[in-house]
Design a protein around this motif. Structure first.
Motif, PDB file in Angstrom:
ATOM      1  N   LEU A   1     -32.248  29.146  41.621  1.00 41.86           N
ATOM      2  CA  LEU A   1     -30.724  28.638  41.447  1.00 41.86           C
ATOM      3  C   LEU A   1     -30.868  29.244  40.388  1.00 41.86           C
ATOM      4  O   LEU A   1     -29.334  28.926  39.811  1.00 41.86           O
TER       5      LEU A   1
ATOM      6  N   SER B   1     -30.357  19.464  43.677  1.00 42.73           N
ATOM      7  CA  SER B   1     -29.705  20.416  43.949  1.00 42.73           C
ATOM      8  C   SER B   1     -27.906  20.449  43.335  1.00 42.73           C
ATOM      9  O   SER B   1     -26.809  20.055  43.265  1.00 42.73           O
TER      10      SER B   1
ATOM     11  N   GLU C   1     -26.822  30.521  37.659  1.00 36.43           N
ATOM     12  CA  GLU C   1     -26.227  29.259  36.514  1.00 36.43           C
ATOM     13  C   GLU C   1     -25.361  30.402  34.990  1.00 36.43           C
ATOM     14  O   GLU C   1     -26.141  31.572  34.821  1.00 36.43           O
TER      15      GLU C   1
ATOM     16  N   THR D   1     -29.133  22.202  37.380  1.00 35.89           N
ATOM     17  CA  THR D   1     -28.948  21.468  38.050  1.00 35.89           C
ATOM     18  C   THR D   1     -30.211  21.084  39.049  1.00 35.89           C
ATOM     19  O   THR D   1     -30.030  19.805  39.504  1.00 35.89           O
ATOM     20  N   SER D   2     -31.222  21.292  39.276  1.00 39.45           N
ATOM     21  CA  SER D   2     -32.466  20.768  39.770  1.00 39.45           C
ATOM     22  C   SER D   2     -33.350  19.844  38.933  1.00 39.45           C
ATOM     23  O   SER D   2     -33.921  19.330  39.097  1.00 39.45           O
TER      24      SER D   2
ATOM     25  N   LEU E   1     -35.708  25.258  44.781  1.00 39.50           N
ATOM     26  CA  LEU E   1     -34.573  25.833  44.628  1.00 39.50           C
ATOM     27  C   LEU E   1     -34.297  25.712  42.798  1.00 39.50           C
ATOM     28  O   LEU E   1     -33.593  26.532  41.980  1.00 39.50           O
TER      29      LEU E   1
ATOM     30  N   PHE F   1     -20.686  29.580  42.824  1.00 37.78           N
ATOM     31  CA  PHE F   1     -21.232  28.605  42.532  1.00 37.78           C
ATOM     32  C   PHE F   1     -21.356  27.421  41.843  1.00 37.78           C
ATOM     33  O   PHE F   1     -20.380  28.451  40.923  1.00 37.78           O
TER      34      PHE F   1
ATOM     35  N   LEU G   1     -28.522  29.044  49.656  1.00 40.35           N
ATOM     36  CA  LEU G   1     -29.630  28.636  49.535  1.00 40.35           C
ATOM     37  C   LEU G   1     -30.747  27.949  49.710  1.00 40.35           C
ATOM     38  O   LEU G   1     -31.813  28.117  49.300  1.00 40.35           O
TER      39      LEU G   1
END
Ligand code: AMP
Ligand code: AMP
Ligand code: AMP
Ligand code: AMP
Ligand code: MG
Ligand code: MG
Ligand code: MG
Ligand code: MG
Lengths: 276, 276, 276, 276
Positions: C272, C53, C276, A257-258, C268, C15, C242
């Motif tokens: 994150l 993000s 995932e 995602t990042s 992040l 998510f 987050l």
């Protein structure tokens, strides 16, 4: 059709290792025609990618606004201010080994004029983004490489994106053979189609790449590898493979995602280490 | 001829350790005359290198366009706007300990005017890139250092690059002795030739350095070391040694292909640690 | 009232994982209207957050001065120069999936004109900072999200900050139900109030966030998550969770005192990864 | 005289830990008047330091040229364009908790006008660099802090630098008591002298700090700590201690030679962790 997957072992066999006696001329000078005031970052991303991929020297033809932005992050490259216009006027720097045109460009009239000039040069040409439209290509010994995503390929072919996605191999191959250009049809499992009918399929990369700018990074890697290629086929397949491998390297420890397009370039340093 | 390899042990013996009681004046102020709107990054790279090499203060004479780019990355330095013109007009800042001229410069008339002014100053001078041409040097107590790559040395001497490469030691030495300047003839195994006929050969560095901008980084390291040198010979040999050692440090864990000129400066922090 | 704490397990369940077959269109294009010459960084921070993000593409409507600053740090986004004016004039880019308005903006007349235009679009809207005032909201199917800190909420409601802080849940909920908007009432234990009367409370984050710019970062995360949301409620709660979790991740090894808004975005990638 | 060494244990006792319920107002807004087109980096360095030292909000009064440079690196702060002139004209932002004036400034007329305005405000004032000259200070309840290095203190006192260095404690103390200001006399073993005759001596820091820009970083740390200080004495002593401690932390693993002023700020995150 005549396809095969390009593997890590293929990269290992064909990747151009750095020669101990090299000087910057050994790796050639690339020309990047990219970036506008509305999309300056696209040129930055392609420039960073080219430098991290080992190009000898890089000249970026862009706007003064974009130059300032690029130079702060990629001080290793030099600039042609009002670059698209300069190239369109035929002011092409000497000793260029390859050129890439398109990221962040929108003015079709100027793009076409610039391409007309560059088509006269005895160098490989990469066409991406703004340089991708329905187009006739000149007869030319040096390869022309087009790098559309499916939506861009739809515009180039006049077909529907969905239809292209159903027949990626055949569509890419037909275009490559019909137009005598190399097609890099991007997206998951990027297809590389050559005019001789051969095809490579890529298996690296992940959905972290599904984000603005990652295509610009690929264009930069391609420009670097092609500028010093012995063999154009493996140069292109390696660029696509390593672009994806760098995204995969990132996601071993960080979220897809990042992932940003510039991270792909920064992580190349670690990914390429295994092939030197 | 009278040469020897400059080794890690030589660096260990001669490297200027930081003195606990020092203030920034202890390490001198350097002047960097470099950078144009087309090549702003060259000045950035030399400035970053000088700062990472421990210079006390750095003043960069460059264009306003380049200043903005440099300041964002190297906020520790200060600027003379329209710097080449200012120096050419004789407006030289006071208390300068050494100056480097050339990276990213192209206007020969202005460069020559600026050099004429700087030749009057009682300071060591480094001439690189745009400041390297066939030239007569003034009689001067303070050393003049020229840092050509083989192609630039060909221009300076009127010889063929290939012939220079066949006789790097002799060619560098003849020029140094004939012109009473110190020659840093770059490329794999950089040769440092002194007017007294002595020669040092460098064995650090790798082909990751074969890329635009790495010469600018060397110029910055030289400027820093020379600004606070007790012994000019070891200052120069150490600069060349550590520039290469930093590239070697990088490639222990990362690909030579991806090394950038700015990485050489950033990795100095780790390489120099062993010598403090 | 009808509240509950939004937990790590809630994030885990809701998510949006990256889909292997995704392309950038899958994650939508966001529009950020933010930044002035006096507050260019607020737009940079929101843009960086949105990219980290996972937004597909990001267009930033801002001043040319701010664009240059943003592009150097976030080359992945594109720009609408004089963007607030352009949006106020109704020149809204096509295919926008969501928009955020307010960080770094001060001109109420232009902000209101821009909002009037954006209220016509069938997209979710985030209102922050300069876009937060006493205001009537249009009837609209797509959600409007307001993200005040207590001081801003005081202005919006005409109440005293201290009174709001005493009844955060009730105050936020009353506003959300009365105005049919989603309220993100920021500060320690951020409250998220929905028009249907339901409420989420956040428990992540720390006083390192008590610093200029962290709200802009939250706006960027919200924009990204909302641009590709299936479920708006969890998208917002996850963004808030987050944002705080990233600040907590930082302070495991570094001082809260030193946390910057941009660090929240950079970390992040690590936070994150676990989802995932 | 009445001096003592300020120790780690003093910092541990007095360092302002972050309060869980804090919001950005808790830590105050600081005003930084600094930076010119020739020295834009000095303002950047002080701004970065203030943010990394936990200031709530920071407003930088500087030139537009410098603003662009600062915003790219420190997007968390906001700007007053042509800031020195604005402050000189009495346009002082509201709710300022402390101000620092001087880094990168040279125009004495404007500096004096700006100081005249700021002396009217009921806030602590830090005078550094360009704001340090022979000067009469107003009677004022809120503290005035001057931060000269020995050369600047020589100018302020009309004495010889060498004489000052021989009697650092006495000279600093005499000035502090005579002028009712707090003196931070910099250099190895920085002396902090208070108007009541008490003195602190700092023992952190190393010769890596003997380099342009490190004083600007100290000014930023001071501004942050003073903006939210309960006790001005420990706020100042802690700022000086931690500035040096951050340089010492760097040199545990990296060369003093390569330390830059911005590194001091970046490493604060690790150093401060031990005190939270
Ligand atoms: N889901 C995906 N999996 C692997 N590669 C992808 C995916 N989405 C995009 N990419 C790659 O990311 C780049 C996007 O290029 P562009 O659309 O021009 O920005 C191309 O190299 C694509 O092949
Ligand atoms: N193959 C190589 N091995 C070692 N050093 C190199 C090599 N190629 C270039 N360099 C160094 O990189 C720098 C290039 O300078 P320039 O040509 O001015 O950019 C010089 O310091 C060279 O000595
Ligand atoms: N003490 C705190 N604890 C947790 N979060 C905080 C704290 N202070 C501020 N924040 C968060 O930081 C951001 C500040 O937003 P703003 O006031 O708009 O800059 C919001 O997301 C707040 O919830
Ligand atoms: N040799 C040294 N040891 C410790 N601190 C130093 C040393 N040299 C300079 N500093 C500090 O670095 C900063 C220099 O400030 P300035 O001279 O204004 O740039 C001050 O905080 C000095 O105390
Ligand atoms: Mg693309
Ligand atoms: Mg060179
Ligand atoms: Mg806010
Ligand atoms: Mg100072």
């Amino acid at each position: 059709s005549n396809w095969r997957v390009w593997t890590e072992s293929d990269v290992r066999k064909t990747f151009n290792k750095r020669k101990p006696n090299a000087h910057k001329g050994t790796y050639g000078t690339g020309l990047l025609v990219a970036g506008t005031d509305e999309m300056p970052g696209s040129a930055l991303l392609a420039a960073l990618a080219a430098m991290r991929s080992g190009i000898g020297k890089l000249t970026v033809a862009t706007t003064p606004f974009a130059s300032a932005i690029i130079a702060a992050k990629v001080p290793e490259c030099t600039f042609i201010h009002n670059g698209l216009e300069q190239i369109a006027d035929g002011k092409i720097p000497r000793k260029i080994k390859a050129a890439a045109v398109g990221p962040g460009l929108t003015d079709q009239v100027k793009i076409n004029k610039a391409l007309k000039q560059l088509f006269e040069e005895k160098i490989p040409l990469i066409l991406d983004a703004g340089a991708l439209t329905k187009r006739e290509y000149p007869m030319k010994t040096e390869p022309i490489i087009v790098t559309p995503h499916p939506g861009e390929f739809a515009k180039m072919t006049g077909k529907m994106t969905a239809d292209i996605q159903k027949n990626r191999l055949d569509e890419a191959s037909a275009y490559a053979m019909g137009n005598e250009v190399i097609v890099v049809l991007k997206g998951r499992n990027t297809v590389i189609a050559f005019p001789d009918g051969s095809l490579h399929i890529n298996v690296t990369g992940n959905a972290g790449l599904a984000k603005g700018g990652t295509g610009d990074t690929l264009t930069g890697i391609l420009l670097a590898f092609i500028s010093s290629a012995n063999d154009i086929k493996s140069a292109i397949a390696n660029a696509v493979y390593l672009h994806g491998a760098s995204a995969d390297y990132w996601s071993e420890t960080r979220a897809e995602t990042s992932l940003l397009a510039s991270d792909v370039s920064e992580n190349l340093a670690f990914v390429l280490k295994a092939f030197e």
